[in-house]
Design a protein around this motif. Structure first.
Motif, PDB file in Angstrom:
ATOM      1  N   GLN A 194       0.830  -1.207   0.000  1.00 45.17           N
ATOM      2  CA  GLN A 194       0.000   0.000   0.000  1.00 45.17           C
ATOM      3  C   GLN A 194       0.866   1.259   0.000  1.00 45.17           C
ATOM      4  N   GLY A 197       2.190   1.664  -3.496  1.00 43.11           N
ATOM      5  CA  GLY A 197       1.124   2.152  -4.367  1.00 43.11           C
ATOM      6  C   GLY A 197       0.830   3.621  -4.135  1.00 43.11           C
ATOM      7  N   TYR A 198       0.854   4.015  -2.879  1.00 39.88           N
ATOM      8  CA  TYR A 198       0.639   5.421  -2.515  1.00 39.88           C
ATOM      9  C   TYR A 198       1.719   6.308  -3.125  1.00 39.88           C
ATOM     10  N   ARG A 200       3.583   5.709  -5.777  1.00 42.98           N
ATOM     11  CA  ARG A 200       3.389   5.759  -7.226  1.00 42.98           C
ATOM     12  C   ARG A 200       2.236   6.700  -7.585  1.00 42.98           C
ATOM     13  N   ARG A 201       1.156   6.609  -6.823  1.00 42.73           N
ATOM     14  CA  ARG A 201      -0.021   7.436  -7.099  1.00 42.73           C
ATOM     15  C   ARG A 201       0.284   8.917  -6.930  1.00 42.73           C
ATOM     16  N   GLU A 202       0.953   9.257  -5.832  1.00 44.81           N
ATOM     17  CA  GLU A 202       1.224  10.664  -5.559  1.00 44.81           C
ATOM     18  C   GLU A 202       2.292  11.238  -6.486  1.00 44.81           C
ATOM     19  N   ARG A 204       2.595  10.319  -9.513  1.00 43.42           N
ATOM     20  CA  ARG A 204       1.833  10.534 -10.742  1.00 43.42           C
ATOM     21  C   ARG A 204       1.042  11.838 -10.658  1.00 43.42           C
ATOM     22  N   ARG A 205       0.403  12.094  -9.519  1.00 44.45           N
ATOM     23  CA  ARG A 205      -0.331  13.351  -9.342  1.00 44.45           C
ATOM     24  C   ARG A 205       0.600  14.552  -9.492  1.00 44.45           C
ATOM     25  N   GLU A 228      -5.043   2.582  -1.011  1.00 42.29           N
ATOM     26  CA  GLU A 228      -4.567   1.581  -1.967  1.00 42.29           C
ATOM     27  C   GLU A 228      -4.960   0.161  -1.572  1.00 42.29           C
ATOM     28  N   THR A 231      -6.880  -1.930  -4.247  1.00 43.83           N
ATOM     29  CA  THR A 231      -6.031  -2.250  -5.397  1.00 43.83           C
ATOM     30  C   THR A 231      -5.045  -3.354  -5.054  1.00 43.83           C
TER      31      THR A 231
END
Length: 246
Positions: A194, A197-198, A200-202, A204-205, A228, A231
């Motif tokens: 998690q 994933g967090y 990677r997500r941030e 990307r933002r 996350e 997912t």
């Protein structure tokens, strides 16, 4: 009284130099203020307090290793299970600093180094302040020792997370496991995933944000790694299914 031609006046020369340096001076001022706000956002998820430090008669609680323990809330402490300590605060903060630094590297080449340096400086101002306010480390020599250790940890974070960002989630997860969890064998790998994933997500933002959206100092991270969970569980079930079929 002799009059000095404006072009040959020492004051004119000084004014010219100030005009030449004005963009840099302005940039430094803006970067200082913006990174101060960005640093507060980086430090927010891992924030904790030690109420006993406000009472001269109270004793600050420690763990079995003598490490001072604070009181913290939020996903990193209540769900992930980290103990609110100075080292854990630093590592949680480093994760968020790293994500911002990845984006700041995309600033124009003439601007990025200045912003990165200011963000790093703000981190150590915050760390020193925390040592004094919550841990009562009033001796300058002892604070410098702590800060030197923190700087070494930050350098290790940069190298290992950069490698993970390039080589993939498995390598990034290993880096988070070493830095955030101290390579503990009892780590919850679902929650470790998690965190990855967090990140990677941030990242990307941040990649989708404009330079101005980051440079105004108002950037905020979205939620926490707990978002996350779905997912990660879905991916885990897919892997288990594929393994069973094999």
């Amino acid at each position: 009284m002799d009059l000095v031609h404006p072009k040959s006046s020492p004051l004119a020369g000084l004014a010219r130099k100030i005009r030449e340096k004005a963009p840099l001076l302005t940039e430094t001022y803006v970067a200082y203020g913006a990174t101060e706000r960005l640093m507060k956002e980086c430090a927010r998820p891992g924030d904790y307090k030690i109420p006993q430090s406000m009472d001269t008669k109270a004793e600050i609680p420690t763990d079995e290793h003598g490490v001072q323990i604070g009181e913290g809330t939020g996903w990193w402490y209540e769900t992930l299970g980290l103990t609110p300590t100075f080292v854990n605060w630093a590592q949680i903060t480093f994760i968020h600093m790293y994500m911002l630094q990845v984006r700041i590297r995309m600033f124009p080449a003439t601007h990025a180094p200045l912003w990165i340096q200011h963000l790093t400086n703000q981190a150590f101002y915050a760390a020193e302040d925390r040592l004094v306010v919550w841990h009562q480390v009033n001796a300058s020599s002892l604070r410098q020792k702590y800060l030197k250790d923190v700087f070494s940890q930050w350098r290790a974070v940069l190298l290992s997370y950069d490698e993970g960002l390039i080589k993939g989630d498995a390598v990034l997860a290993a880096a988070v496991w070493r830095n955030l969890f101290g390579a503990r064998e009892d780590v919850d790998f679902q929650k470790l995933a998690q965190v990855v994933g967090y990140m990677r997500r941030e990242i990307r933002r941040l990649d989708l944000a404009t330079d101005d959206e980051v440079a105004d100092g108002g950037w905020a991270f979205n939620g926490d790694p707990g978002l996350e969970e779905g997912t990660v569980e879905a991916m885990s079930k897919m892997v288990q299914s594929d393994t069973a079929k094999a």
